[in-house]
Design a protein around this motif. Sequence first.
Motif, PDB file in Angstrom:
ATOM      1  N   MET A 121      37.104  50.990  20.302  1.00  0.00           N
ATOM      2  CA  MET A 121      35.686  50.643  20.143  1.00  0.00           C
ATOM      3  C   MET A 121      34.845  51.249  21.259  1.00  0.00           C
ATOM      4  O   MET A 121      33.746  51.767  21.016  1.00  0.00           O
ATOM      5  CB  MET A 121      35.563  49.121  20.153  1.00  0.00           C
ATOM      6  N   THR A 122      35.346  51.195  22.495  1.00  0.00           N
ATOM      7  CA  THR A 122      34.533  51.625  23.636  1.00  0.00           C
ATOM      8  C   THR A 122      34.709  53.100  23.986  1.00  0.00           C
ATOM      9  O   THR A 122      33.774  53.736  24.464  1.00  0.00           O
ATOM     10  CB  THR A 122      34.890  50.787  24.874  1.00  0.00           C
ATOM     11  N   LYS A 123      35.933  53.639  23.764  1.00  0.00           N
ATOM     12  CA  LYS A 123      36.204  55.020  24.168  1.00  0.00           C
ATOM     13  C   LYS A 123      36.480  55.944  22.997  1.00  0.00           C
ATOM     14  O   LYS A 123      36.666  57.150  23.196  1.00  0.00           O
ATOM     15  CB  LYS A 123      37.393  55.048  25.128  1.00  0.00           C
ATOM     16  N   GLY A 124      36.578  55.385  21.796  1.00  0.00           N
ATOM     17  CA  GLY A 124      36.833  56.216  20.626  1.00  0.00           C
ATOM     18  C   GLY A 124      38.239  56.776  20.559  1.00  0.00           C
ATOM     19  O   GLY A 124      38.467  57.807  19.925  1.00  0.00           O
ATOM     20  N   LYS A 125      39.201  56.096  21.227  1.00  0.00           N
ATOM     21  CA  LYS A 125      40.582  56.575  21.188  1.00  0.00           C
ATOM     22  C   LYS A 125      41.171  56.407  19.790  1.00  0.00           C
ATOM     23  O   LYS A 125      40.770  55.534  19.026  1.00  0.00           O
ATOM     24  CB  LYS A 125      41.431  55.822  22.212  1.00  0.00           C
ATOM     25  N   GLY A 126      42.186  57.222  19.488  1.00  0.00           N
ATOM     26  CA  GLY A 126      42.802  57.182  18.168  1.00  0.00           C
ATOM     27  C   GLY A 126      43.831  56.076  18.038  1.00  0.00           C
ATOM     28  O   GLY A 126      44.046  55.275  18.949  1.00  0.00           O
ATOM     29  N   LEU A 127      44.472  56.018  16.864  1.00  0.00           N
ATOM     30  CA  LEU A 127      45.458  54.986  16.584  1.00  0.00           C
ATOM     31  C   LEU A 127      46.727  55.218  17.384  1.00  0.00           C
ATOM     32  O   LEU A 127      47.088  56.362  17.696  1.00  0.00           O
ATOM     33  CB  LEU A 127      45.793  54.973  15.096  1.00  0.00           C
ATOM     34  N   ALA A 128      47.413  54.125  17.693  1.00  0.00           N
ATOM     35  CA  ALA A 128      48.745  54.184  18.296  1.00  0.00           C
ATOM     36  C   ALA A 128      49.689  53.534  17.285  1.00  0.00           C
ATOM     37  O   ALA A 128      49.567  52.336  17.000  1.00  0.00           O
ATOM     38  CB  ALA A 128      48.763  53.443  19.633  1.00  0.00           C
ATOM     39  N   TRP A 129      50.611  54.309  16.754  1.00  0.00           N
ATOM     40  CA  TRP A 129      51.396  53.822  15.618  1.00  0.00           C
ATOM     41  C   TRP A 129      52.506  52.870  16.027  1.00  0.00           C
ATOM     42  O   TRP A 129      52.978  52.085  15.192  1.00  0.00           O
ATOM     43  CB  TRP A 129      51.973  55.018  14.861  1.00  0.00           C
ATOM     44  N   GLY A 130      52.967  52.933  17.273  1.00  0.00           N
ATOM     45  CA  GLY A 130      54.044  52.040  17.701  1.00  0.00           C
ATOM     46  C   GLY A 130      53.707  50.562  17.497  1.00  0.00           C
ATOM     47  O   GLY A 130      54.468  49.829  16.838  1.00  0.00           O
ATOM     48  N   PRO A 131      52.582  50.081  18.045  1.00  0.00           N
ATOM     49  CA  PRO A 131      52.232  48.669  17.841  1.00  0.00           C
ATOM     50  C   PRO A 131      52.007  48.317  16.371  1.00  0.00           C
ATOM     51  O   PRO A 131      52.314  47.185  15.948  1.00  0.00           O
ATOM     52  CB  PRO A 131      50.937  48.515  18.650  1.00  0.00           C
ATOM     53  N   ILE A 132      51.489  49.274  15.600  1.00  0.00           N
ATOM     54  CA  ILE A 132      51.247  48.985  14.173  1.00  0.00           C
ATOM     55  C   ILE A 132      52.569  48.798  13.440  1.00  0.00           C
ATOM     56  O   ILE A 132      52.742  47.848  12.656  1.00  0.00           O
ATOM     57  CB  ILE A 132      50.418  50.124  13.548  1.00  0.00           C
ATOM     58  N   PHE A 133      53.538  49.686  13.698  1.00  0.00           N
ATOM     59  CA  PHE A 133      54.845  49.567  13.046  1.00  0.00           C
ATOM     60  C   PHE A 133      55.555  48.286  13.489  1.00  0.00           C
ATOM     61  O   PHE A 133      56.164  47.588  12.674  1.00  0.00           O
ATOM     62  CB  PHE A 133      55.702  50.794  13.351  1.00  0.00           C
ATOM     63  N   SER A 134      55.530  48.002  14.794  1.00  0.00           N
ATOM     64  CA  SER A 134      56.213  46.792  15.267  1.00  0.00           C
ATOM     65  C   SER A 134      55.571  45.541  14.713  1.00  0.00           C
ATOM     66  O   SER A 134      56.261  44.557  14.408  1.00  0.00           O
ATOM     67  CB  SER A 134      56.221  46.762  16.798  1.00  0.00           C
ATOM     68  N   ALA A 135      54.237  45.564  14.552  1.00  0.00           N
ATOM     69  CA  ALA A 135      53.559  44.403  13.947  1.00  0.00           C
ATOM     70  C   ALA A 135      53.979  44.239  12.489  1.00  0.00           C
ATOM     71  O   ALA A 135      54.229  43.116  12.026  1.00  0.00           O
ATOM     72  CB  ALA A 135      52.041  44.583  14.049  1.00  0.00           C
TER      73      ALA A 135
END
Length: 256
Positions: free
Chosen positions: A220-234
């Motif tokens: 939201m603040t820096k416009g960084k992209g997705l990180a797939w590790g946390p998404i997969f683990s979730a």
Amino acid sequence: MRNIWTLYHKEMLESLRSYKLIWVPVVFIILGIMQPLTTYYMPEILKASGNVPPGMLEGYEMPGSAVVMAQALGQYGTIGMLILVLGVMNSLAGERSSGTIEMLMAKPVAPAAIVSAKWAAQLTVLLMALGLGAAGAAYYTEQLMGPLSWSNLAAAAGLYGLWLLCAVSLTLLFSAWLRGPAAAFLGLLAAAAMSLAHSLLPSLLDWTPAALTAISAEMMTKGKGLAWGPIFSAGILIVVCVASASLFIRRNQLPE
């Protein structure tokens, strides 16, 4: 699939009758819009308090719209999560205590269908609450602070929603095993433990679901992209919770 849809319809009807479909989104909307309003009117609030040291307000800088929106999403990690967990704690425990589970199990309904329908109903409530809350917060943030990147906002809200869904899934799992209050306590404790562990060891645990909140704020603040590790683990955590809850329901052990 037909059984899941029938049970899901029943769950949504109960959520409507208990006004859960109304009061949970309303609380999320209030939490969301409070952040931009409080931030914008903070100087007036401090002046009205009458205890502000001279010159203190001169250095006050209004934060940017992206920062305020990230803070608004952060409100859902505490009070919002508590509301969701309290709403789901009796989802399975209450029906085990009332004997409804036994009646359902007497019919050709798989435990996985029961748990999946309840999980889907909780997901629907979460999506409605978070969607309306983020929309309300974004509206006031844009009106008071300035424009927002709507693509970043949608992705950041989605990541935060995934973290909240992890807490809901954990509580649903404990609800299949314990009574409601104990399920809520353990659900919150597990989420808090993951957050604490990630804050202590951020580089080692940046793949865990607890990292989703930090990634959401940075997006939201820096416009960084997705990180797939946390998404997969979730995703894995959610599947494990639903599958484990189904096994507990199959055993159908009533609380003492």
